[in-house]
Design an enzyme around this catalytic site. Structure first.
Site, mmCIF file in Angstrom:
data_model
loop_
_atom_site.group_PDB
_atom_site.id
_atom_site.type_symbol
_atom_site.label_atom_id
_atom_site.label_comp_id
_atom_site.label_asym_id
_atom_site.label_seq_id
_atom_site.Cartn_x
_atom_site.Cartn_y
_atom_site.Cartn_z
ATOM 1 N N SER A 102 36.228 42.984 38.358
ATOM 2 C CA SER A 102 36.083 42.051 37.244
ATOM 3 C C SER A 102 37.243 42.224 36.249
ATOM 4 O O SER A 102 38.396 42.033 36.626
ATOM 5 C CB SER A 102 34.720 42.271 36.580
ATOM 6 O OG SER A 102 34.360 41.195 35.766
ATOM 7 N N ASP A 238 28.375 35.164 43.507
ATOM 8 C CA ASP A 238 28.825 35.615 42.188
ATOM 9 C C ASP A 238 28.637 34.496 41.171
ATOM 10 O O ASP A 238 29.198 33.413 41.327
ATOM 11 C CB ASP A 238 30.303 36.022 42.255
ATOM 12 C CG ASP A 238 30.772 36.790 41.023
ATOM 13 O OD1 ASP A 238 30.138 36.655 39.965
ATOM 14 O OD2 ASP A 238 31.767 37.527 41.143
ATOM 15 N N HIS A 266 27.947 39.552 41.723
ATOM 16 C CA HIS A 266 29.165 39.964 41.017
ATOM 17 C C HIS A 266 29.549 41.419 41.298
ATOM 18 O O HIS A 266 30.685 41.809 41.039
ATOM 19 C CB HIS A 266 28.985 39.762 39.513
ATOM 20 C CG HIS A 266 30.229 39.964 38.711
ATOM 21 N ND1 HIS A 266 31.397 39.249 38.938
ATOM 22 C CD2 HIS A 266 30.519 40.816 37.672
ATOM 23 C CE1 HIS A 266 32.328 39.637 38.083
ATOM 24 N NE2 HIS A 266 31.826 40.590 37.321
#
Length: 300
Positions: A102, A238, A266
């Protein structure tokens, strides 16, 4: 173990008068695991233990996150990248494979841009910096007044009521069992009830996201990735950053390996831990000298 105790032993180093805490376990080629927003080394739960059987695993809690200090100041990608550089210098590690999840993906791409000699292999996991689309939650965090709303949303009252609703739905025969990605998101989000963590979260988010989505793009740096072996791993489900962003780098850097875990969210490293480890280990061991203990068999 106390639930507030770290899962792995943590070391610390003072960098520019602030204390950074990190995991440093295992022996072998170094690999650096960089977590995302509101994350910590706990975002790599399970992976650290398995990877440390073959690699030296460095998993910092970035400044503003986890057990590291949360100073007021710069939370830009460049600042985080410089922190990783300083940590590796402290550990006398000249270069390493970098794995970023991320926000951590954006950070390791910034390391490639600023300090290319540090990166041997690049792994991006549900990475930021590859497109504009992002979840409404992150967009909302950039709006004026979000610093007043966040502590309410993260309060024990809201958490207990949300858990109560899920429990009631389960009783009614409508099972609501959040997967590992949702559980980790919820666990991490609760930390914004702490003022210093909340301020660091908002500063980190606003450095890369605006009301219309992500404001920082790594596209202008893609040509630097052509000389570095690179792997992208994404969860097909996600909801934070869409898996379609992987196509942006696949078009520009066709020699990049892209793996979409169709049932993961995610946090593919948590949703599909066996598959994640197998894919990552295959990538890291390709054309390199790494201990060759057998991997756990997994079905796709």
């Amino acid at each position: 173990m106390n639930k507030d105790s770290p899962r792995y032993p943590m070391a610390s180093v003072e960098l520019h008068k602030d204390v950074l805490r990190y995991v440093d376990v295992g022996d072998g080629p170094p690999i650096v695991l960089v977590h995302g927003l509101l994350g910590s080394n706990e975002s790599w739960a399970g992976q650290i233990e398995r990877l440390s059987e073959r690699y030296r695993v460095i998993a910092p809690d970035l400044f503003g996150h986890g057990r590291s200090d949360k100073p007021s100041g710069d939370y830009s990608l460049s600042s985080h990248a410089a922190t990783i550089r300083d940590l590796l210098e402290h550990l006398n590690i000249k270069s390493a494979s970098m794995v970023g999840h991320s926000l951590g993906g954006g950070i390791v791409m910034q390391i490639v841009y600023l300090f290319p000699g540090l990166v041997e292999r690049l792994v991006l996991v549900s990475s930021g910096g590859l497109g504009t689309e992002v979840s409404l939650l992150l967009k909302a965090a950039t709006l004026p007044g979000s610093e007043l709303v966040l502590p309410v949303l993260a309060s024990d009252w809201v958490r207990k009521n949300a858990e109560s609703v899920m429990g009631q739905l389960n009783k009614w025969g409508l099972p609501v069992r959040p997967g590992a990605s949702m559980a980790e998101t919820w666990r991490s989000f609760k930390s914004v009830s702490d003022r210093q963590t909340r301020e660091a979260f908002l500063a980190s988010t606003r450095a890369v996201v605006g009301p219309r989505g992500q404001t920082v793009s790594a596209k202008q740096h893609f040509e630097k990735f052509e000389s570095i072996p690179s792997l992208l791993i994404w969860g097909g489900k996600d909801r934070m950053i869409p898996a379609s962003h992987a196509d942006n780098i696949r078009r520009e850097v066709p020699n990049s390996r892209v793996e979409i875990f169709s049932d993961a969210g995610h946090f593919p490293q948590l949703d599909e831990p066996d598959l994640f480890f197998r894919v990552l280990d295959e990538f890291l061991t390709a054309n390199s000298k790494v201990k060759t203990a057998p991997t756990t068999a997994v079905s796709d």
